[in-house]
Design a protein around this motif. Structure first.
Motif, PDB file in Angstrom:
ATOM      1  N   SER A 106     -27.031  31.574 -14.271  1.00  0.00           N
ATOM      2  CA  SER A 106     -25.747  31.149 -14.812  1.00  0.00           C
ATOM      3  C   SER A 106     -25.573  31.729 -16.202  1.00  0.00           C
ATOM      4  O   SER A 106     -26.528  31.892 -16.946  1.00  0.00           O
ATOM      5  N   SER A 107     -24.336  32.023 -16.539  1.00  0.00           N
ATOM      6  CA  SER A 107     -24.054  32.511 -17.887  1.00  0.00           C
ATOM      7  C   SER A 107     -22.658  32.061 -18.301  1.00  0.00           C
ATOM      8  O   SER A 107     -21.792  31.819 -17.463  1.00  0.00           O
ATOM      9  N   CYS A 108     -22.466  31.947 -19.607  1.00  0.00           N
ATOM     10  CA  CYS A 108     -21.173  31.579 -20.180  1.00  0.00           C
ATOM     11  C   CYS A 108     -20.755  32.636 -21.185  1.00  0.00           C
ATOM     12  O   CYS A 108     -21.603  33.311 -21.776  1.00  0.00           O
ATOM     13  N   LEU A 110     -17.936  25.890  -2.491  1.00  0.00           N
ATOM     14  CA  LEU A 110     -18.358  24.497  -2.351  1.00  0.00           C
ATOM     15  C   LEU A 110     -19.864  24.312  -2.217  1.00  0.00           C
ATOM     16  O   LEU A 110     -20.361  23.201  -2.371  1.00  0.00           O
ATOM     17  N   LEU A 111     -20.610  25.370  -1.979  1.00  0.00           N
ATOM     18  CA  LEU A 111     -22.060  25.233  -1.886  1.00  0.00           C
ATOM     19  C   LEU A 111     -22.700  24.899  -3.225  1.00  0.00           C
ATOM     20  O   LEU A 111     -23.830  24.438  -3.283  1.00  0.00           O
ATOM     21  N   LEU A 112     -21.987  25.106  -4.337  1.00  0.00           N
ATOM     22  CA  LEU A 112     -22.557  24.810  -5.646  1.00  0.00           C
ATOM     23  C   LEU A 112     -22.307  23.368  -6.077  1.00  0.00           C
ATOM     24  O   LEU A 112     -22.834  22.922  -7.083  1.00  0.00           O
ATOM     25  N   VAL A 113     -21.548  22.601  -5.311  1.00  0.00           N
ATOM     26  CA  VAL A 113     -21.243  21.213  -5.666  1.00  0.00           C
ATOM     27  C   VAL A 113     -22.496  20.390  -5.916  1.00  0.00           C
ATOM     28  O   VAL A 113     -22.574  19.680  -6.921  1.00  0.00           O
ATOM     29  N   GLY A 127     -11.241  20.526 -23.245  1.00  0.00           N
ATOM     30  CA  GLY A 127     -12.337  21.115 -24.014  1.00  0.00           C
ATOM     31  C   GLY A 127     -13.037  22.272 -23.336  1.00  0.00           C
ATOM     32  O   GLY A 127     -14.093  22.710 -23.804  1.00  0.00           O
ATOM     33  N   GLU A 128     -12.497  22.788 -22.260  1.00  0.00           N
ATOM     34  CA  GLU A 128     -13.110  23.941 -21.574  1.00  0.00           C
ATOM     35  C   GLU A 128     -12.823  25.192 -22.407  1.00  0.00           C
ATOM     36  O   GLU A 128     -11.768  25.804 -22.293  1.00  0.00           O
ATOM     37  N   ASP A 129     -13.783  25.579 -23.234  1.00  0.00           N
ATOM     38  CA  ASP A 129     -13.585  26.692 -24.152  1.00  0.00           C
ATOM     39  C   ASP A 129     -14.474  27.896 -23.840  1.00  0.00           C
ATOM     40  O   ASP A 129     -14.591  28.816 -24.634  1.00  0.00           O
ATOM     41  N   HIS A 130     -15.114  27.889 -22.678  1.00  0.00           N
ATOM     42  CA  HIS A 130     -15.957  28.986 -22.215  1.00  0.00           C
ATOM     43  C   HIS A 130     -15.590  29.338 -20.770  1.00  0.00           C
ATOM     44  O   HIS A 130     -15.083  28.488 -20.027  1.00  0.00           O
ATOM     45  N   CYS A 131     -15.916  30.575 -20.377  1.00  0.00           N
ATOM     46  CA  CYS A 131     -15.861  30.964 -18.964  1.00  0.00           C
ATOM     47  C   CYS A 131     -17.299  30.953 -18.447  1.00  0.00           C
ATOM     48  O   CYS A 131     -18.232  31.262 -19.192  1.00  0.00           O
ATOM     49  N   ILE A 132     -17.471  30.578 -17.187  1.00  0.00           N
ATOM     50  CA  ILE A 132     -18.813  30.467 -16.611  1.00  0.00           C
ATOM     51  C   ILE A 132     -18.887  31.285 -15.329  1.00  0.00           C
ATOM     52  O   ILE A 132     -17.909  31.406 -14.589  1.00  0.00           O
ATOM     53  N   THR A 133     -20.054  31.857 -15.088  1.00  0.00           N
ATOM     54  CA  THR A 133     -20.372  32.542 -13.837  1.00  0.00           C
ATOM     55  C   THR A 133     -21.739  32.038 -13.405  1.00  0.00           C
ATOM     56  O   THR A 133     -22.668  32.006 -14.215  1.00  0.00           O
ATOM     57  N   ALA A 134     -21.854  31.641 -12.165  1.00  0.00           N
ATOM     58  CA  ALA A 134     -23.142  31.174 -11.641  1.00  0.00           C
ATOM     59  C   ALA A 134     -23.358  31.773 -10.263  1.00  0.00           C
ATOM     60  O   ALA A 134     -22.447  31.804  -9.440  1.00  0.00           O
ATOM     61  N   THR A 135     -24.557  32.271 -10.041  1.00  0.00           N
ATOM     62  CA  THR A 135     -24.931  32.798  -8.733  1.00  0.00           C
ATOM     63  C   THR A 135     -26.245  32.159  -8.322  1.00  0.00           C
ATOM     64  O   THR A 135     -27.059  31.790  -9.168  1.00  0.00           O
ATOM     65  N   GLY A 136     -26.433  32.027  -7.031  1.00  0.00           N
ATOM     66  CA  GLY A 136     -27.681  31.468  -6.524  1.00  0.00           C
ATOM     67  C   GLY A 136     -28.148  32.265  -5.333  1.00  0.00           C
ATOM     68  O   GLY A 136     -27.445  32.379  -4.344  1.00  0.00           O
ATOM     69  N   GLU A 137     -29.346  32.848  -5.434  1.00  0.00           N
ATOM     70  CA  GLU A 137     -29.889  33.666  -4.358  1.00  0.00           C
ATOM     71  C   GLU A 137     -30.032  32.855  -3.069  1.00  0.00           C
ATOM     72  O   GLU A 137     -29.613  33.271  -2.006  1.00  0.00           O
ATOM     73  N   LEU A 182     -28.503  30.066  -2.390  1.00  0.00           N
ATOM     74  CA  LEU A 182     -27.189  29.564  -1.968  1.00  0.00           C
ATOM     75  C   LEU A 182     -26.287  30.676  -1.469  1.00  0.00           C
ATOM     76  O   LEU A 182     -25.307  30.434  -0.797  1.00  0.00           O
ATOM     77  N   GLN A 183     -26.618  31.923  -1.802  1.00  0.00           N
ATOM     78  CA  GLN A 183     -25.834  33.088  -1.427  1.00  0.00           C
ATOM     79  C   GLN A 183     -24.357  32.915  -1.759  1.00  0.00           C
ATOM     80  O   GLN A 183     -23.490  33.075  -0.905  1.00  0.00           O
ATOM     81  N   ASN A 184     -24.094  32.595  -3.015  1.00  0.00           N
ATOM     82  CA  ASN A 184     -22.709  32.466  -3.444  1.00  0.00           C
ATOM     83  C   ASN A 184     -22.584  32.777  -4.923  1.00  0.00           C
ATOM     84  O   ASN A 184     -23.563  32.846  -5.643  1.00  0.00           O
ATOM     85  N   THR A 185     -21.362  32.981  -5.348  1.00  0.00           N
ATOM     86  CA  THR A 185     -21.034  33.141  -6.759  1.00  0.00           C
ATOM     87  C   THR A 185     -19.857  32.242  -7.048  1.00  0.00           C
ATOM     88  O   THR A 185     -18.919  32.165  -6.249  1.00  0.00           O
ATOM     89  N   VAL A 186     -19.921  31.548  -8.164  1.00  0.00           N
ATOM     90  CA  VAL A 186     -18.791  30.734  -8.598  1.00  0.00           C
ATOM     91  C   VAL A 186     -18.432  31.135 -10.014  1.00  0.00           C
ATOM     92  O   VAL A 186     -19.293  31.553 -10.792  1.00  0.00           O
TER      93      VAL A 186
END
Length: 193
Positions: free
Chosen positions: A157-159, A177-180, A115-125, A127-131
């Motif tokens: 985060s956005s989809c 892995l910092l976003l886990v 059911g994964e029907d979207h793409c996701i991008t998440a960044t955290g200031e 956390l200093q990462n992007t997933v």
């Protein structure tokens, strides 16, 4: 009259048994057995690198969600169903592809599942990462909840919908892995784990 009472009792016994839902009941460390359930079966899976954990059990349909997020090295999924022994299904690729990050490189392509029907991008200031990766509609519908739950992380985060819509780029931030912990919190808030 006694015959009617016996008929009603027998009907109730056999009819209630026929309406019982059978689900698998087990986790990563136990062997699966079959259990009688009232409304739904659930299957929750967490892939984190080489570690795979799962739980299969009965679930209350009011608290049962179909959600999935796949970030390449991390994949979390919760599936609910309501037919006999349905919580043993495998999830296959669905044709959608999204970009994912491998260390600092976000140009890798990931094939989405189920059911994964979207793409996701998440960044955290903080956390200093992007997933980047694939997500189900349920995850994307609750992005605002995720962003507002952890304001101290300055999470953004956005989809989007469509093949490779989450744009490829090379990043200078830290590992995926910092976003886990944030993803685990989202699943906890949604009642998935």
């Amino acid at each position: 009259m006694a015959l009617q009472i016996i008929s009603v009792v027998l009907f109730t016994v056999f009819f209630s048994e026929a309406l019982t839902l059978m689900c698998y009941n087990c986790n990563t460390t136990t062997e699966c057995t079959q259990a009688n359930c009232s409304s739904s079966c659930s299957s929750m899976t967490n892939h984190n690198g080489n570690n795979i954990t799962f739980v299969k059990k009965c679930a209350d349909s009011a608290w049962c969600f179909n959600s999935s997020i796949n970030l390449g090295l991390i994949w979390m999924s919760s599936q609910c169903c309501s037919s006999n022994l349905c919580n043993n299904a495998t999830v296959s690729e669905n044709g959608l592809s999204c970009y994912t990050c491998n260390d600092k490189d976000c140009t890798n392509r990931l094939k989405c599942k189920g059911g994964e029907d979207h793409c996701i991008t998440a960044t955290g200031e903080s956390l200093q990462n992007t997933v980047k990766g694939c997500a189900s509609k349920n995850i994307c519908d609750n992005i605002t909840l995720l962003n507002n739950t952890l304001p101290q992380q300055h999470l953004s985060s956005s989809c989007c919908r469509g093949n490779l819509c989450n744009n490829a780029q090379k990043m200078t931030q830290g590992p995926v892995l910092l976003l886990v912990p944030i993803l685990s919190l989202l699943f906890y808030i949604l009642g998935l784990f």
